[in-house]
Design a protein around this motif. Sequence first.
Motif, PDB file in Angstrom:
ATOM      1  N   ALA A   7       0.577  -0.854  -0.269  1.00 15.94           N
ATOM      2  CA  ALA A   7      -0.042   0.345   0.387  1.00 15.94           C
ATOM      3  C   ALA A   7       0.543   1.545  -0.276  1.00 15.94           C
ATOM      4  O   ALA A   7       0.649   2.042  -0.776  1.00 15.94           O
ATOM      5  CB  ALA A   7      -1.391   0.076   1.329  1.00 15.94           C
ATOM      6  N   ILE A   8       1.901   1.651   0.744  1.00 16.80           N
ATOM      7  CA  ILE A   8       2.712   2.376   0.838  1.00 16.80           C
ATOM      8  C   ILE A   8       3.231   2.721  -0.437  1.00 16.80           C
ATOM      9  O   ILE A   8       3.299   4.111  -0.354  1.00 16.80           O
ATOM     10  CB  ILE A   8       3.822   2.425   2.196  1.00 16.80           C
ATOM     11  N   ARG A   9       4.222   1.687  -1.117  1.00 11.97           N
ATOM     12  CA  ARG A   9       4.308   1.389  -2.193  1.00 11.97           C
ATOM     13  C   ARG A   9       3.811   2.155  -3.218  1.00 11.97           C
ATOM     14  O   ARG A   9       3.702   3.319  -4.615  1.00 11.97           O
ATOM     15  CB  ARG A   9       5.588   0.857  -2.534  1.00 11.97           C
ATOM     16  N   LEU A  10       2.191   2.114  -3.433  1.00  7.81           N
ATOM     17  CA  LEU A  10       1.122   2.024  -4.344  1.00  7.81           C
ATOM     18  C   LEU A  10       0.984   3.424  -4.165  1.00  7.81           C
ATOM     19  O   LEU A  10       1.063   4.700  -5.046  1.00  7.81           O
ATOM     20  CB  LEU A  10       0.322   0.952  -4.147  1.00  7.81           C
ATOM     21  N   GLN A  11       0.873   3.978  -3.089  1.00 15.37           N
ATOM     22  CA  GLN A  11       1.063   5.089  -2.813  1.00 15.37           C
ATOM     23  C   GLN A  11       1.928   6.244  -3.007  1.00 15.37           C
ATOM     24  O   GLN A  11       1.357   7.172  -4.145  1.00 15.37           O
ATOM     25  CB  GLN A  11       0.290   5.889  -1.423  1.00 15.37           C
ATOM     26  N   GLN A  12       2.864   5.677  -2.899  1.00 18.94           N
ATOM     27  CA  GLN A  12       3.353   6.555  -3.672  1.00 18.94           C
ATOM     28  C   GLN A  12       4.280   6.720  -5.309  1.00 18.94           C
ATOM     29  O   GLN A  12       4.960   8.122  -5.635  1.00 18.94           O
ATOM     30  CB  GLN A  12       4.895   6.014  -3.048  1.00 18.94           C
ATOM     31  N   ALA A  13       3.727   5.727  -5.898  1.00 17.66           N
ATOM     32  CA  ALA A  13       3.665   5.411  -7.584  1.00 17.66           C
ATOM     33  C   ALA A  13       2.462   6.230  -7.834  1.00 17.66           C
ATOM     34  O   ALA A  13       2.340   6.691  -9.287  1.00 17.66           O
ATOM     35  CB  ALA A  13       3.480   3.915  -7.562  1.00 17.66           C
ATOM     36  N   GLY A  14       1.422   6.518  -6.704  1.00 16.85           N
ATOM     37  CA  GLY A  14       0.486   7.655  -7.613  1.00 16.85           C
ATOM     38  C   GLY A  14      -0.533   6.258  -8.412  1.00 16.85           C
ATOM     39  O   GLY A  14      -1.478   7.040  -9.199  1.00 16.85           O
ATOM     40  N   ILE A  15      -0.520   4.983  -7.326  1.00 13.95           N
ATOM     41  CA  ILE A  15      -1.332   4.377  -8.358  1.00 13.95           C
ATOM     42  C   ILE A  15      -2.811   4.137  -7.588  1.00 13.95           C
ATOM     43  O   ILE A  15      -1.840   3.607  -5.700  1.00 13.95           O
ATOM     44  CB  ILE A  15      -0.989   2.910  -8.292  1.00 13.95           C
ATOM     45  N   ASP A  16      -4.024   4.520  -7.848  1.00 13.43           N
ATOM     46  CA  ASP A  16      -5.258   3.322  -6.780  1.00 13.43           C
ATOM     47  C   ASP A  16      -4.821   2.227  -6.234  1.00 13.43           C
ATOM     48  O   ASP A  16      -4.433   1.625  -7.343  1.00 13.43           O
ATOM     49  CB  ASP A  16      -6.139   3.825  -7.636  1.00 13.43           C
ATOM     50  N   PHE A  17      -5.437   2.076  -5.238  1.00 11.40           N
ATOM     51  CA  PHE A  17      -5.866   0.636  -4.426  1.00 11.40           C
ATOM     52  C   PHE A  17      -6.565   0.582  -3.923  1.00 11.40           C
ATOM     53  O   PHE A  17      -7.073   1.635  -3.189  1.00 11.40           O
ATOM     54  CB  PHE A  17      -4.513   0.640  -4.079  1.00 11.40           C
ATOM     55  N   ALA A  18      -6.481  -1.042  -3.477  1.00 12.65           N
ATOM     56  CA  ALA A  18      -7.848  -0.658  -1.929  1.00 12.65           C
ATOM     57  C   ALA A  18      -6.988  -1.912  -1.563  1.00 12.65           C
ATOM     58  O   ALA A  18      -6.490  -3.221  -1.829  1.00 12.65           O
ATOM     59  CB  ALA A  18      -9.344  -1.535  -1.759  1.00 12.65           C
ATOM     60  N   GLN A  68       2.626  -2.739  17.491  1.00 12.92           N
ATOM     61  CA  GLN A  68       2.620  -1.095  17.473  1.00 12.92           C
ATOM     62  C   GLN A  68       3.615  -0.455  16.806  1.00 12.92           C
ATOM     63  O   GLN A  68       2.910   0.364  15.941  1.00 12.92           O
ATOM     64  CB  GLN A  68       2.490  -0.702  18.798  1.00 12.92           C
ATOM     65  N   TYR A  69       4.723  -1.510  15.889  1.00 11.66           N
ATOM     66  CA  TYR A  69       5.503  -0.368  14.943  1.00 11.66           C
ATOM     67  C   TYR A  69       4.216  -0.562  13.292  1.00 11.66           C
ATOM     68  O   TYR A  69       4.467   0.039  12.490  1.00 11.66           O
ATOM     69  CB  TYR A  69       6.141  -1.486  14.958  1.00 11.66           C
ATOM     70  N   PHE A  70       3.925  -1.404  13.162  1.00 13.06           N
ATOM     71  CA  PHE A  70       3.319  -1.467  11.713  1.00 13.06           C
ATOM     72  C   PHE A  70       1.425  -0.987  12.324  1.00 13.06           C
ATOM     73  O   PHE A  70       1.027  -0.190  11.592  1.00 13.06           O
ATOM     74  CB  PHE A  70       2.713  -3.059  11.586  1.00 13.06           C
ATOM     75  N   THR A  71       1.187  -1.066  13.539  1.00  9.90           N
ATOM     76  CA  THR A  71      -0.106   0.400  13.856  1.00  9.90           C
ATOM     77  C   THR A  71       0.222   1.398  13.608  1.00  9.90           C
ATOM     78  O   THR A  71      -0.117   1.903  12.541  1.00  9.90           O
ATOM     79  CB  THR A  71      -0.155  -0.063  14.754  1.00  9.90           C
ATOM     80  N   ASP A  72       1.558   1.690  14.030  1.00 11.17           N
ATOM     81  CA  ASP A  72       1.826   3.850  13.812  1.00 11.17           C
ATOM     82  C   ASP A  72       2.138   3.258  12.242  1.00 11.17           C
ATOM     83  O   ASP A  72       1.996   4.856  12.143  1.00 11.17           O
ATOM     84  CB  ASP A  72       2.469   3.521  14.495  1.00 11.17           C
ATOM     85  N   THR A  73       2.670   2.151  11.600  1.00 15.25           N
ATOM     86  CA  THR A  73       3.468   2.440   9.849  1.00 15.25           C
ATOM     87  C   THR A  73       1.700   2.561   9.421  1.00 15.25           C
ATOM     88  O   THR A  73       1.869   3.529   8.771  1.00 15.25           O
ATOM     89  CB  THR A  73       3.692   1.341   9.589  1.00 15.25           C
ATOM     90  N   ALA A  74       0.888   2.150   9.723  1.00 17.72           N
ATOM     91  CA  ALA A  74      -0.647   2.399   9.407  1.00 17.72           C
ATOM     92  C   ALA A  74      -0.743   3.801   9.112  1.00 17.72           C
ATOM     93  O   ALA A  74      -1.494   4.428   8.208  1.00 17.72           O
ATOM     94  CB  ALA A  74      -1.258   1.411   8.775  1.00 17.72           C
ATOM     95  N   ASP A  75      -0.848   4.406  10.296  1.00 20.50           N
ATOM     96  CA  ASP A  75      -1.307   5.709  10.832  1.00 20.50           C
ATOM     97  C   ASP A  75      -0.836   6.471   9.991  1.00 20.50           C
ATOM     98  O   ASP A  75      -0.551   7.900   9.676  1.00 20.50           O
ATOM     99  CB  ASP A  75      -1.227   5.938  12.276  1.00 20.50           C
ATOM    100  N   GLU A  76       1.076   6.527  10.132  1.00 18.87           N
ATOM    101  CA  GLU A  76       1.708   7.057   9.668  1.00 18.87           C
ATOM    102  C   GLU A  76       1.486   7.607   8.245  1.00 18.87           C
ATOM    103  O   GLU A  76       1.568   9.070   8.033  1.00 18.87           O
ATOM    104  CB  GLU A  76       3.395   6.914   9.801  1.00 18.87           C
ATOM    105  N   TYR A  77       1.564   6.911   7.238  1.00 18.77           N
ATOM    106  CA  TYR A  77       1.337   6.635   6.411  1.00 18.77           C
ATOM    107  C   TYR A  77       0.303   6.759   5.541  1.00 18.77           C
ATOM    108  O   TYR A  77      -0.666   6.319   4.330  1.00 18.77           O
ATOM    109  CB  TYR A  77       1.814   5.806   5.456  1.00 18.77           C
ATOM    110  N   GLY A  78      -1.428   6.954   6.815  1.00 20.25           N
ATOM    111  CA  GLY A  78      -3.095   7.755   6.233  1.00 20.25           C
ATOM    112  C   GLY A  78      -3.959   6.353   5.491  1.00 20.25           C
ATOM    113  O   GLY A  78      -3.966   6.462   4.408  1.00 20.25           O
TER     114      GLY A  78
END
Length: 489
Positions: A7-18, A68-78
Amino acid sequence: MSGLLSAIRLQQAGIDFAVVEKNADVGGTWLENSYPGCRVDSANHVYSYSFRPQDWPQHFSPQPVLRQYFTDTADEYGLRDRIRFNTEVESATFDEASGMWRVQVNGPDGAETLVANAVISAVGQLNRPKMPDIEGVGAFAGPAWHSARWRHDVDLTGKRVGVIGTGGSAFQFVPVIADQAESVTIFQRTAPWIVPNDTYFQEVPQGKHWLLNHVPFYAKWFRFNMFWSAAEGLLQAVAAGDDWNRPEESVSELNQQFRESLLANLQEVLNGHPDLIEKCTPDYPPGAKRALIDDGKYLRTLLRDDVELLTDGIDAITEKGVRTADGVEHEFDVLIYGTGFKASSFLHPMKIYGLQGKELHDVWRDEPRAFKGITVPGFPNLFCCYGPNTNIVVNGSIIFFSECEVRYILGCLAMVMQSNGKALDVKPEVHERYNQWIDEGNAGMAWGQSGVNTWYKNASGHITQNWPYTLLEFWQQTREPEAQDYNLI
């Protein structure tokens, strides 16, 4: 972990995803496995995203810290708004006319069809609990559960607890529950090799924290140094040697030396207890089965008067407990299964339909294979993270593998878009040639030489899990896709 990364890499590439997630929150294995003592067995400074370092409290952190690390990752990257929680994929079907995937999901609002250009499977390998093939499973009258579905509502204080299995999970929770229960009886089928590590439960020293936080570039150097020393790790120590003929003891002179060092540690901790030394000495080469990391805590637990290790075969689970092959019925108040996962059931239980309507599991026929562990012929624009033969045994962190895989997947998507095509499909001959190379590599490793039972293998004994080469080689192979390996649709 791989789903968030994708999800992070797709978001950075500007590719829509779910993102479709069957659980109520992020975290994957670190959400589902909450048993007492659960922790990572790869050093945390490499078991983390390369782009998101953390000042870890321990060298090998416990489950709440990882979650917590992965929870924070999800929050940090929205990412939370892009994730459909409590939703499970039932099937995915490739439409040849449009070049699109139709993904059937079932969530809180019922069934729905998602339409996508590509599908990334980030479901992992170790998330579907496996119950043992023992007569009477389910017959026990008291509380019983798999370690990955821990019953936190059951107080073990003063209870007689039976534990089936001595794999990674039981190895971690047994020392904890032994402090609570009246007694713990462990049923062992195969003894695990134990690799000693004095830092396994230790806090990171304050001086190290200071260096990581204040000295320019030190954190990056520290991670790289740790990665590079593990890039090949103990790989040579588990590789078979020419003309070495001790398949159930060792596979090379170096492997024999490795065995002797592990035995020396075992004998030192269990000194004066020859019966336990015999029970805890594996009858297969180091590396043939998953080794466990510890500072001696588990072995010291076996020395307790209220802990018993049994190696008699189990005849059946009964209403009162466990009946062993010698006819003795062992009675318990609680029964816990530490019997691992359905590792070879890749993408289970989803149904995946590719070209000509062929279903992926029918194509595999219990022999899962993929090109670079990522793409499968006949299933255009279907990509796997932690797919067949991408498990690492003695060298490095699986997060590194995931970063390599997701980079490769983004390269594949870019190649499709730049070609104005609809999808790409790996060529069968490329796929077959690659998997022949994988099989040859695995045949030369301890896990390919030994006949010991292990989750590295499928029911027929084929190594479906492991990557037999170095981390550097996987990084080189997945830097970018080669157009000649694929047919464009």
